[in-house]
Motif scaffolding. Structure first.
Motif, PDB file in Angstrom:
ATOM      1  N   VAL A 291     -43.208 -51.911  34.580  1.00 51.98           N
ATOM      2  CA  VAL A 291     -42.283 -51.067  35.342  1.00 51.98           C
ATOM      3  C   VAL A 291     -42.746 -50.971  36.797  1.00 51.98           C
ATOM      4  CG1 VAL A 291     -41.431 -48.695  35.624  1.00 51.98           C
ATOM      5  CG2 VAL A 291     -41.462 -49.741  33.346  1.00 51.98           C
ATOM      6  N   ASN A 295     -40.820 -52.033  40.134  1.00 49.74           N
ATOM      7  CA  ASN A 295     -40.535 -51.035  41.163  1.00 49.74           C
ATOM      8  C   ASN A 295     -40.925 -51.520  42.556  1.00 49.74           C
ATOM      9  OD1 ASN A 295     -39.072 -48.698  40.590  1.00 49.74           O
ATOM     10  ND2 ASN A 295     -40.757 -47.812  39.423  1.00 49.74           N
ATOM     11  N   TRP A 298     -37.911 -53.009  43.900  1.00 50.21           N
ATOM     12  CA  TRP A 298     -36.919 -51.996  44.281  1.00 50.21           C
ATOM     13  C   TRP A 298     -37.310 -51.283  45.571  1.00 50.21           C
ATOM     14  CZ3 TRP A 298     -32.148 -50.840  42.322  1.00 50.21           C
ATOM     15  CH2 TRP A 298     -31.771 -51.542  41.168  1.00 50.21           C
TER      16      TRP A 298
ATOM     17  N   LYS B   3     -36.888 -40.114  39.761  1.00 48.74           N
ATOM     18  CA  LYS B   3     -36.672 -40.700  41.081  1.00 48.74           C
ATOM     19  C   LYS B   3     -35.181 -40.897  41.325  1.00 48.74           C
ATOM     20  CE  LYS B   3     -40.807 -43.594  40.922  1.00 48.74           C
ATOM     21  NZ  LYS B   3     -41.242 -45.004  40.887  1.00 48.74           N
ATOM     22  N   LYS B   6     -32.079 -46.176  44.299  1.00 50.54           N
ATOM     23  CA  LYS B   6     -32.063 -46.726  45.660  1.00 50.54           C
ATOM     24  C   LYS B   6     -31.010 -47.812  45.829  1.00 50.54           C
ATOM     25  CE  LYS B   6     -35.828 -47.228  48.007  1.00 50.54           C
ATOM     26  NZ  LYS B   6     -37.165 -47.737  48.407  1.00 50.54           N
ATOM     27  N   LEU B   7     -30.276 -48.072  44.754  1.00 54.52           N
ATOM     28  CA  LEU B   7     -29.282 -49.137  44.855  1.00 54.52           C
ATOM     29  C   LEU B   7     -28.177 -48.729  45.817  1.00 54.52           C
ATOM     30  CD1 LEU B   7     -28.765 -51.922  43.388  1.00 54.52           C
ATOM     31  CD2 LEU B   7     -26.977 -50.698  42.144  1.00 54.52           C
ATOM     32  N   GLU B  21     -24.695 -48.157  36.480  1.00 54.33           N
ATOM     33  CA  GLU B  21     -25.148 -47.791  37.830  1.00 54.33           C
ATOM     34  C   GLU B  21     -24.497 -46.486  38.293  1.00 54.33           C
ATOM     35  OE1 GLU B  21     -27.572 -48.760  39.603  1.00 54.33           O
ATOM     36  OE2 GLU B  21     -28.138 -50.446  38.325  1.00 54.33           O
ATOM     37  N   PHE B  30     -31.252 -39.825  30.792  1.00 53.88           N
ATOM     38  CA  PHE B  30     -31.505 -40.082  29.369  1.00 53.88           C
ATOM     39  C   PHE B  30     -30.328 -40.853  28.806  1.00 53.88           C
ATOM     40  CE2 PHE B  30     -31.245 -39.496  24.832  1.00 53.88           C
ATOM     41  CZ  PHE B  30     -32.550 -39.658  24.414  1.00 53.88           C
ATOM     42  N   ARG B  45     -28.533 -52.350  30.643  1.00 52.15           N
ATOM     43  CA  ARG B  45     -28.785 -51.973  32.041  1.00 52.15           C
ATOM     44  C   ARG B  45     -29.578 -50.663  32.101  1.00 52.15           C
ATOM     45  NH1 ARG B  45     -29.204 -54.511  36.947  1.00 52.15           N
ATOM     46  NH2 ARG B  45     -28.787 -53.043  38.633  1.00 52.15           N
ATOM     47  N   TYR B  48     -33.164 -51.167  31.416  1.00 48.47           N
ATOM     48  CA  TYR B  48     -33.839 -51.725  32.589  1.00 48.47           C
ATOM     49  C   TYR B  48     -34.026 -50.669  33.681  1.00 48.47           C
ATOM     50  CZ  TYR B  48     -34.247 -54.247  37.017  1.00 48.47           C
ATOM     51  OH  TYR B  48     -34.652 -54.662  38.256  1.00 48.47           O
ATOM     52  N   ARG B  49     -33.007 -49.859  33.908  1.00 49.18           N
ATOM     53  CA  ARG B  49     -33.010 -48.956  35.059  1.00 49.18           C
ATOM     54  C   ARG B  49     -33.773 -47.649  34.838  1.00 49.18           C
ATOM     55  NH1 ARG B  49     -32.447 -48.685  39.813  1.00 49.18           N
ATOM     56  NH2 ARG B  49     -30.370 -48.014  40.427  1.00 49.18           N
ATOM     57  N   PRO B  51     -36.421 -46.595  33.020  1.00 48.07           N
ATOM     58  CA  PRO B  51     -37.892 -46.529  33.201  1.00 48.07           C
ATOM     59  C   PRO B  51     -38.309 -46.591  34.669  1.00 48.07           C
ATOM     60  CG  PRO B  51     -37.345 -47.989  31.391  1.00 48.07           C
ATOM     61  CD  PRO B  51     -36.041 -47.657  32.080  1.00 48.07           C
ATOM     62  N   LEU B  52     -37.529 -47.279  35.494  1.00 44.53           N
ATOM     63  CA  LEU B  52     -37.861 -47.379  36.924  1.00 44.53           C
ATOM     64  C   LEU B  52     -37.728 -46.018  37.609  1.00 44.53           C
ATOM     65  CD1 LEU B  52     -35.849 -50.635  37.780  1.00 44.53           C
ATOM     66  CD2 LEU B  52     -38.314 -50.467  37.368  1.00 44.53           C
ATOM     67  N   ASN B  54     -38.183 -43.048  35.975  1.00 40.18           N
ATOM     68  CA  ASN B  54     -38.885 -42.082  35.116  1.00 40.18           C
ATOM     69  C   ASN B  54     -37.966 -41.406  34.100  1.00 40.18           C
ATOM     70  OD1 ASN B  54     -41.181 -42.721  36.518  1.00 40.18           O
ATOM     71  ND2 ASN B  54     -41.112 -40.912  37.842  1.00 40.18           N
ATOM     72  N   ALA B  56     -35.578 -41.752  30.443  1.00 40.92           N
ATOM     73  CA  ALA B  56     -35.891 -42.253  29.107  1.00 40.92           C
ATOM     74  C   ALA B  56     -34.698 -42.989  28.520  1.00 40.92           C
ATOM     75  CB  ALA B  56     -36.294 -41.102  28.190  1.00 40.92           C
ATOM     76  N   PHE B  57     -34.991 -44.169  27.993  1.00 43.57           N
ATOM     77  CA  PHE B  57     -33.997 -44.929  27.230  1.00 43.57           C
ATOM     78  C   PHE B  57     -34.503 -45.036  25.802  1.00 43.57           C
ATOM     79  CE2 PHE B  57     -33.036 -48.913  25.128  1.00 43.57           C
ATOM     80  CZ  PHE B  57     -31.660 -48.977  25.203  1.00 43.57           C
ATOM     81  N   VAL B  78     -31.393 -32.352  31.428  1.00 43.25           N
ATOM     82  CA  VAL B  78     -31.337 -33.746  31.870  1.00 43.25           C
ATOM     83  C   VAL B  78     -29.952 -34.307  31.559  1.00 43.25           C
ATOM     84  CG1 VAL B  78     -32.279 -36.051  31.454  1.00 43.25           C
ATOM     85  CG2 VAL B  78     -33.810 -34.084  31.556  1.00 43.25           C
TER      86      VAL B  78
END
Lengths: 301, 385
Positions: A291, A295, A298, B3, B6-7, B21, B30, B45, B48-49, B51-52, B54, B56-57, B78
């Motif tokens: 991760v 990041n 990103w 976080k 930032k996309l 997205e 979540f 998606r 992937y997204r 965890p970046l 913080n 939870a998936f 959440v």
């Protein structure tokens, strides 16, 4: 301890004038504005609730950080009587509800209290997968061998030959051995007690409250209203006595080899207490490098 | 802690990805999911997204668990989401009802495929519109949004979160396999420039807090787990304290309220897009992908001199009763093309109340309406004037 306080109460002793300011020993942790509860006299659930509260006290838990999640059924009503953040969810789905809660806020000690039908019939799939993942939740399964609230139908725990309202000639289905199933699915902590073993049960609940990973505690509980009435008869107290006589405490027993029959011995104990990485830890540590690496990409966006 | 996404920028993006997205931009952290065509890309998606950021998936053991999990997650404050298609939504139905009863903000995406049963896994339909409205047992209000392209998969997923938070309930994004698997231009604005509505937390102290007490807006203030409120919530009919109350009185207050709160705010919730409706003789009522596929037929009808307008339902639920009822008194009739055997047309008929003609244009799925079919329906209504 609870009994001693109750016995000292003038109302119980029947000697003095009733006092109006007597507090229930668990005042504050029970929703007193919901008493009396709906459970039958002789039911084991009161003892389980007491043991649960005692266990949390022994564990030193921060009560504001404990969530109780129940499914449906007699035991499903536990959440409604405990004065903590508490949820009475759908039939069989307490475990995934609790998993979502725990994964979204890891600070919460998350306890599922539900019955054998809820957790092992309609919710069986969730139980084995939560154990497999080693989600950091505690599951207290109150096993009364029958569906109580709906009127005494066969449960996945009903012993062979036992009668139920849907097994009028005796049960012909092999029951689950709950501790064996939880252990085989990967639970970190597995114990079995009865509603008679309130102190040992409270101790196990305390251990589970402070233990990471999936903890499973089975509590054998008397149901005089439907299970006993259709089978051996007797009161809740008679059933408790019988559980006591049939109990063999063996912490070293293999949980997969101790099914419960109609009249056999009931092997109780703390069978498994192992440490293995929890789901949360695996998420935090197992994928952290990957991760972090992603990041970096990103950050440059 | 969590976080921010930032996309930003312009992308050539698939509808399902745009939906994910949109969720991330709305603050969803979540996701409980289960693989199913044609919705799996949303879960992928999010895996992937999140965890970046913080979040939870969790890929659950089944659809039921994934729905139950997002309710548990939402109680921690959440924002949470699940996504599926028809068979999965059928399985989620009971816990969707729990979310309605407990009034838990969350978003459910249905990338519709052909049904019933396993139906057409890799092909599309719009046949779950009534399921969204009535799929769980009992009465409850419903909000459902119908994106027509990947851009709206992004935008309307954000709106869905805003509605879920504002009205404290599960909200549906009702898309389909065409829009979900379509790749088009999607503009993602900087996250700080997106309007985000968060749930209203109680300002009361724990001792004074009643979890289901409401004011004029009929929406209870939220308290999250772990903040010392020690509240109770149940799927049983309950009173202001959240305690089970098995009385007619409780049903009359609480169960009625979760229907009434949507009705009360319907004018704020309903999103419509009208083109050429004023002064029209014929109005085509369509939603989702169908609102795009019928456009050539409408344009041809106009060239032929027919006054025809398009009303696009961006929110299918709550249904724009007032608007349809008013139009019904002014026009010759409605044409209702949809990729099902007639669902939203019932609502149009109800609102028209016999004031004008209503022509259903059903399609069972796996294809789209033919140009000629739509054109001749418009002509039929126009000539019957």
């Amino acid at each position: 301890m609870q009994n001693e306080i109750c016995c000292e109460s003038p109302i119980i002793a029947g000697t003095a004038e009733p006092e109006t300011n007597i507090q229930h020993p668990m005042e504050g942790l029970l929703r007193m504005d919901r008493m009396p509860h709906i459970w039958c006299s002789g039911c084991g659930l009161g003892s389980v609730v007491t043991a649960f509260v005692e266990g949390l006290k022994k564990a030193g838990s921060d009560f504001d950080k404990v969530a109780v999640v129940s499914g449906i059924g007699c035991t499903g009503r536990v959440a409604g009587y405990i004065n903590l953040d508490s949820f009475h969810t759908t039939h069989g789905r307490a475990i995934p509800f609790a998993t979502g809660l725990k994964m979204a806020n890891n600070d919460m000690t998350t306890v599922v209290i539900s019955g054998d039908g809820d957790l092992f019939a309609i919710g069986g799939n969730h139980l084995i997968h939560a154990a497999r993942r080693n989600v950091d939740i505690n599951v207290i399964c109150v096993n009364n061998f029958i569906y109580g609230m709906t009127g005494g139908q066969t449960a996945p725990t009903t012993p062979l030959q036992a009668r139920s309202s849907t097994a009028p000639y005796g049960n012909y289905e092999q029951p689950f051995n709950l501790v064996g199933l939880a252990a085989a699915a990967g639970a970190s902590y597995v114990a079995r007690w009865s509603a008679m073993h309130v102190r040992r049960l409270a101790d196990s609940i305390a251990v589970a409250a402070n233990k990471k990973g999936f903890c499973f505690i089975e509590v054998i509980s008397p149901c005089p209203t439907v299970f006993a009435r259709k089978n051996m008869g007797g009161t809740g107290l008679d059933l408790l006595k019988s559980f006591g006589e049939r109990t063999v405490i063996d912490h070293d027993a293999d949980p997969t080899k101790i099914p419960i029959g109609m009249n056999d011995e009931i092997v109780c104990g703390n069978f498994i207490n192992e440490d293995r990485p929890t789901y949360w830890e695996n998420v935090q540590t197992g994928i952290r490098d990957a991760v972090d690496k992603e990041n970096v990409y990103w950050k440059n966006l | 802690m969590f976080k921010k996404s930032k996309l930003r920028g312009e992308f050539f993006m698939q509808g399902d990805i745009a939906c994910a997205e949109g969720a991330v931009s709305a603050g969803c952290r979540f996701f409980g999911g289960y693989p199913i065509t044609p919705a799996s890309e949303i879960a992928e998606r999010m895996a992937y997204r999140l965890p970046l950021l913080n979040g939870a998936f969790v890929q659950f053991e089944d659809e039921i668990a994934s729905m139950a999990s997002i309710l548990g997650a939402s109680w921690t404050g959440v924002k949470s989401m699940t996504a599926s298609s028809g068979p999965g939504i059928s399985l989620k139905a009971e816990n969707i009802g729990l979310g309605m009863m407990m009034e838990v903000p969350c978003v459910i995406v249905n990338v519709q495929r052909g049904g019933p049963s396993t139906g057409l896994p890799t092909s599309w339909a719009q046949a779950d519109m009534m399921q969204a409205r009535w799929g769980s047992h009992g009465d409850y209000g419903c909000i459902a949004l119908c994106p027509k392209n990947p851009q709206e998969m992004f935008d309307l997923t954000i709106v869905a979160f805003n509605y879920a938070e504002r009205y404290r309930m599960p909200v549906f994004v009702m898309t389909d396999a065409i829009v979900g698997h379509m790749t088009e231009k999607v503009v993602v604005p900087p996250v700080d420039e997106i309007e985000i509505i968060d749930r209203r937390y109680t300002d009361k102290k724990p001792d004074d807090y009643l979890p289901y007490a409401v004011g004029d807006d009929l929406i209870p203030d939220f308290a999250k787990v772990g903040d010392g409120y020690r509240f109770h919530s149940t799927g049983l009919t309950h009173d202001e304290r959240g305690y089970p109350d098995m009385t007619e009185h409780a049903q009359l207050t609480h169960a009625v309220r979760i229907v009434e709160k949507v009705k009360k705010h319907a004018d704020d919730i309903i999103l419509l897009e009208e083109k050429g409706v004023e002064g029209a003789d014929v109005v085509v009522v369509a939603y989702g992908i169908t609102a795009r596929t019928v456009v050539p037929a409408i344009e041809m009808a106009r060239k032929k001199g027919i006054k025809v307008g398009l009303m696009r339902l961006i929110t299918a639920w709550p249904f724009p009763t007032k608007r349809i009822r008013k139009l019904a008194g002014e026009i010759a009739g409605f044409v209702v093309p949809e990729i099902n055997l007639g669902q939203m047309v019932y609502e149009v008929e109800r609102c028209a109340g016999g004031q004008c003609k209503v022509k259903s244009l059903p399609h069972p799925g796996g294809g789209i309406h033919k140009f000629e079919t739509v054109l001749s329906a418009i002509e039929e209504i126009a000539h019957a004037k």
